[in-house]
Design a protein around this motif. Structure first.
Motif, PDB file in Angstrom:
ATOM      1  N   LYS A 244       0.817  -1.226   0.000  1.00 19.68           N
ATOM      2  CA  LYS A 244       0.000   0.000   0.000  1.00 19.68           C
ATOM      3  C   LYS A 244       0.847   1.270   0.000  1.00 19.68           C
ATOM      4  N   PHE A 245       1.821   1.334  -0.872  1.00 19.04           N
ATOM      5  CA  PHE A 245       2.537   2.598  -1.068  1.00 19.04           C
ATOM      6  C   PHE A 245       3.058   2.653  -2.495  1.00 19.04           C
ATOM      7  N   THR A 246       3.304   3.872  -2.979  1.00 18.83           N
ATOM      8  CA  THR A 246       3.848   4.031  -4.331  1.00 18.83           C
ATOM      9  C   THR A 246       5.357   4.230  -4.216  1.00 18.83           C
ATOM     10  N   PRO A 247       6.143   3.321  -4.767  1.00 16.27           N
ATOM     11  CA  PRO A 247       7.589   3.478  -4.662  1.00 16.27           C
ATOM     12  C   PRO A 247       8.097   4.678  -5.470  1.00 16.27           C
TER      13      PRO A 247
ATOM     14  N   ILE B  89       5.328   3.933 -10.840  1.00 14.71           N
ATOM     15  CA  ILE B  89       6.393   4.377  -9.926  1.00 14.71           C
ATOM     16  C   ILE B  89       6.468   5.903  -9.995  1.00 14.71           C
ATOM     17  N   ASN B  90       6.616   6.565  -8.849  1.00 15.39           N
ATOM     18  CA  ASN B  90       6.850   8.016  -8.857  1.00 15.39           C
ATOM     19  C   ASN B  90       8.293   8.272  -9.226  1.00 15.39           C
ATOM     20  N   VAL B  91       8.514   8.935 -10.335  1.00 15.03           N
ATOM     21  CA  VAL B  91       9.893   9.335 -10.656  1.00 15.03           C
ATOM     22  C   VAL B  91       9.950  10.848 -10.499  1.00 15.03           C
ATOM     23  N   THR B  92      10.758  11.326  -9.559  1.00 16.14           N
ATOM     24  CA  THR B  92      10.812  12.758  -9.267  1.00 16.14           C
ATOM     25  C   THR B  92      12.195  13.293  -9.606  1.00 16.14           C
ATOM     26  N   LEU B  93      12.223  14.500 -10.146  1.00 17.03           N
ATOM     27  CA  LEU B  93      13.493  15.098 -10.573  1.00 17.03           C
ATOM     28  C   LEU B  93      13.835  16.276  -9.671  1.00 17.03           C
ATOM     29  N   GLU B  94      15.031  16.233  -9.102  1.00 20.51           N
ATOM     30  CA  GLU B  94      15.536  17.363  -8.324  1.00 20.51           C
ATOM     31  C   GLU B  94      16.671  17.973  -9.131  1.00 20.51           C
ATOM     32  N   LYS B  95      16.479  19.214  -9.554  1.00 19.61           N
ATOM     33  CA  LYS B  95      17.430  19.796 -10.510  1.00 19.61           C
ATOM     34  C   LYS B  95      18.147  20.990  -9.878  1.00 19.61           C
ATOM     35  N   PHE B  96      19.463  21.020 -10.025  1.00 17.45           N
ATOM     36  CA  PHE B  96      20.258  22.150  -9.534  1.00 17.45           C
ATOM     37  C   PHE B  96      20.962  22.784 -10.737  1.00 17.45           C
ATOM     38  N   ASP B  97      20.883  24.112 -10.844  1.00 17.88           N
ATOM     39  CA  ASP B  97      21.661  24.758 -11.916  1.00 17.88           C
ATOM     40  C   ASP B  97      23.135  24.684 -11.572  1.00 17.88           C
ATOM     41  N   THR B  98      23.441  25.081 -10.327  1.00 13.67           N
ATOM     42  CA  THR B  98      24.816  24.911  -9.836  1.00 13.67           C
ATOM     43  C   THR B  98      24.714  24.307  -8.437  1.00 13.67           C
ATOM     44  N   VAL B  99      25.664  23.470  -8.106  1.00  8.69           N
ATOM     45  CA  VAL B  99      25.611  22.802  -6.805  1.00  8.69           C
ATOM     46  C   VAL B  99      27.013  22.303  -6.457  1.00  8.69           C
TER      47      VAL B  99
ATOM     48  N   LYS C 107      22.768  11.281   1.195  1.00  4.61           N
ATOM     49  CA  LYS C 107      22.710  10.715   2.557  1.00  4.61           C
ATOM     50  C   LYS C 107      21.282  10.768   3.084  1.00  4.61           C
ATOM     51  N   GLU C 108      20.601  11.887   2.802  1.00  4.90           N
ATOM     52  CA  GLU C 108      19.206  12.024   3.264  1.00  4.90           C
ATOM     53  C   GLU C 108      18.317  10.974   2.580  1.00  4.90           C
ATOM     54  N   TYR C 109      18.458  10.834   1.252  1.00  6.95           N
ATOM     55  CA  TYR C 109      17.585   9.892   0.508  1.00  6.95           C
ATOM     56  C   TYR C 109      17.931   8.441   0.818  1.00  6.95           C
ATOM     57  N   SER C 110      19.154   8.234   1.251  1.00  4.78           N
ATOM     58  CA  SER C 110      19.571   6.867   1.566  1.00  4.78           C
ATOM     59  C   SER C 110      18.767   6.304   2.732  1.00  4.78           C
ATOM     60  N   ILE C 111      18.428   7.168   3.684  1.00  4.94           N
ATOM     61  CA  ILE C 111      17.717   6.653   4.865  1.00  4.94           C
ATOM     62  C   ILE C 111      16.202   6.833   4.777  1.00  4.94           C
ATOM     63  N   ARG C 112      15.750   7.571   3.757  1.00 10.53           N
ATOM     64  CA  ARG C 112      14.293   7.767   3.630  1.00 10.53           C
ATOM     65  C   ARG C 112      13.637   6.524   3.058  1.00 10.53           C
TER      66      ARG C 112
ATOM     67  N   ASP D 227      10.674   6.273   1.889  1.00 10.60           N
ATOM     68  CA  ASP D 227       9.766   6.538   0.765  1.00 10.60           C
ATOM     69  C   ASP D 227      10.534   6.726  -0.552  1.00 10.60           C
ATOM     70  N   ILE D 228      11.861   6.771  -0.489  1.00 19.71           N
ATOM     71  CA  ILE D 228      12.665   6.859  -1.717  1.00 19.71           C
ATOM     72  C   ILE D 228      13.405   5.534  -1.868  1.00 19.71           C
ATOM     73  N   ASN D 229      13.141   4.855  -2.968  1.00 17.45           N
ATOM     74  CA  ASN D 229      13.639   3.485  -3.122  1.00 17.45           C
ATOM     75  C   ASN D 229      14.743   3.358  -4.161  1.00 17.45           C
ATOM     76  N   GLY D 230      14.957   4.421  -4.931  1.00 15.87           N
ATOM     77  CA  GLY D 230      16.040   4.410  -5.910  1.00 15.87           C
ATOM     78  C   GLY D 230      16.570   5.824  -6.078  1.00 15.87           C
ATOM     79  N   ILE D 231      17.875   5.943  -6.345  1.00 15.57           N
ATOM     80  CA  ILE D 231      18.497   7.267  -6.523  1.00 15.57           C
ATOM     81  C   ILE D 231      19.362   7.203  -7.777  1.00 15.57           C
ATOM     82  N   MET D 232      19.222   8.201  -8.640  1.00 12.90           N
ATOM     83  CA  MET D 232      20.079   8.247  -9.839  1.00 12.90           C
ATOM     84  C   MET D 232      20.681   9.619 -10.028  1.00 12.90           C
ATOM     85  N   ILE D 233      21.980   9.653 -10.244  1.00 16.17           N
ATOM     86  CA  ILE D 233      22.641  10.914 -10.597  1.00 16.17           C
ATOM     87  C   ILE D 233      22.658  10.981 -12.119  1.00 16.17           C
ATOM     88  N   GLU D 234      22.031  11.990 -12.665  1.00 14.77           N
ATOM     89  CA  GLU D 234      22.009  12.125 -14.132  1.00 14.77           C
ATOM     90  C   GLU D 234      23.381  12.586 -14.617  1.00 14.77           C
TER      91      GLU D 234
END
Ligand code: NAP
Length: 279
Positions: A28-31, A60-70, A80-85, A87-94
């Motif tokens: 009962k959750f959307t990954p 599947i919820n695919v969400t994009l977090e975009k930084f112009d500069t970072v 590190k934050e998404y690693s322990i959350r 509700d976030i089951n996969g992480i990709m660096i574009e």
């Protein structure tokens, strides 16, 4: 014979969706797959949008977090934050990342079970131990195409030695009892190797690199290359000339690329199952 990636991808999408549906029904959750993009590379934005669309089809919820500069530190803190959350089951660096950032310095912080791209050292290394739970998606896609079309030949040459394609693919083919030769820009007389191989996997990033002089009538050509010329996409093989001069060949587009896009979600699913079974 044309090795149609669209059919392979459709088959995989159906199987992945069936599994995701069962998970959603049971837990009962959307990954969620979180994409992190730094900079404004156009191709990278197109690939991110394609993943969001494909994720929708799979539920599947695919969400994009975009930084112009970072900075590197901010990206690592995010991972590190998404690693322990939960509700976030996969992480990709574009990729590509802007020049101030090194992809592997950052990707290293993704836990192996959330590494949907299969690019962490842990997952790359595990391939040599025959553990393919999560693998670089392009290497997995090549294997999927060979398996779907039941290619029986076991003598393969890969023209590429990158961590994205050649190295993981060499391991995955070895795991399946192929005899593998890996070529690169310093290899002498590549044609002599390719013309004596059953399967030629080419990923050099050069349009029309692989022509008739590399192949024989029994060659199976898997074209990984993606090259843009006048807004048109081409592979590395001279497809029109090779089609009638080899046993089988993948087209570009409609070959390895579309299966790769699907295999990101195979990795995501495998990692999600690991999380559900272990945490
Ligand atoms: P890369 O890191 O630049 O690797 C290119 C490889 O080709 C290197 O191993 C290089 O040798 C070798 N090479 C270059 N010129 C050569 C030549 N003249 N003879 C023999 N070998 C040569 O690129 P990549 O990230 O692996 O990607 C390779 C290609 O695949 C690109 O076109 C990319 O767009 C495409 N790609 C497609 C997919 C897909 O889903 N279809 C996914 C990923 C990548 P050295 O190691 O000696 O430099």
């Amino acid at each position: 014979m044309i090795l149609d990636g669209k059919i392979v991808a459709k088959n995989k999408m159906d199987a992945i969706k069936e599994n995701i549906d069962k998970i959603i029904d049971k837990y009962k959750f959307t990954p969620e797959l979180r994409l992190i993009q730094a900079g404004n590379d156009e191709a990278s934005s197109i690939y991110a949008r394609a993943k969001i669309k494909r994720g929708k089809k799979l539920g599947i919820n695919v969400t994009l977090e975009k930084f112009d500069t970072v900075s590197k530190d901010i990206l690592i803190d995010k991972i590190k934050e998404y690693s322990i959350r939960k509700d976030i089951n996969g992480i990709m660096i574009e990729s590509p990342l802007p020049e101030n950032l090194n992809f592997y310095d950052i990707v290293n912080y993704i836990p192996f079970y959330k590494d949907s791209d299969g690019m962490t050292p842990y997952n790359e290394g595990n391939l040599s131990l025959r553990n393919e739970m999560i693998a670089p998606a392009t290497a997995r896609a090549v294997v999927d195409i060979l398996e779907y079309y039941n290619i029986k030949d076991r003598n393969a040459v890969i023209i590429n030695r990158s961590p994205v394609v050649g190295r993981p693919l060499a391991m995955m083919l070895l795991n399946r009892d192929y005899t593998v030769t890996v070529c690169h820009s310093r290899t002498e007389n590549i044609k002599k190797i390719t013309e004596n191989s059953d399967i030629i996997i080419v990923a050099v990033g050069k349009k029309n690199f692989l022509n008739e002089s590399f192949v024989n009538k029994n060659s199976t050509v898997i074209d990984v290359g993606i090259n843009y010329d006048n807004n048109t996409v081409y592979g590395d093989a001279d497809y029109n000339n090779l089609l009638n001069n080899v046993k089988a060949i993948t087209p570009v587009p409609g070959g390895v690329g579309i299966v790769t896009a699907t295999d990101i979600f195979q990795n995501f699913l495998n990692g999600l199952n690991y999380q559900l079974n272990n945490f």
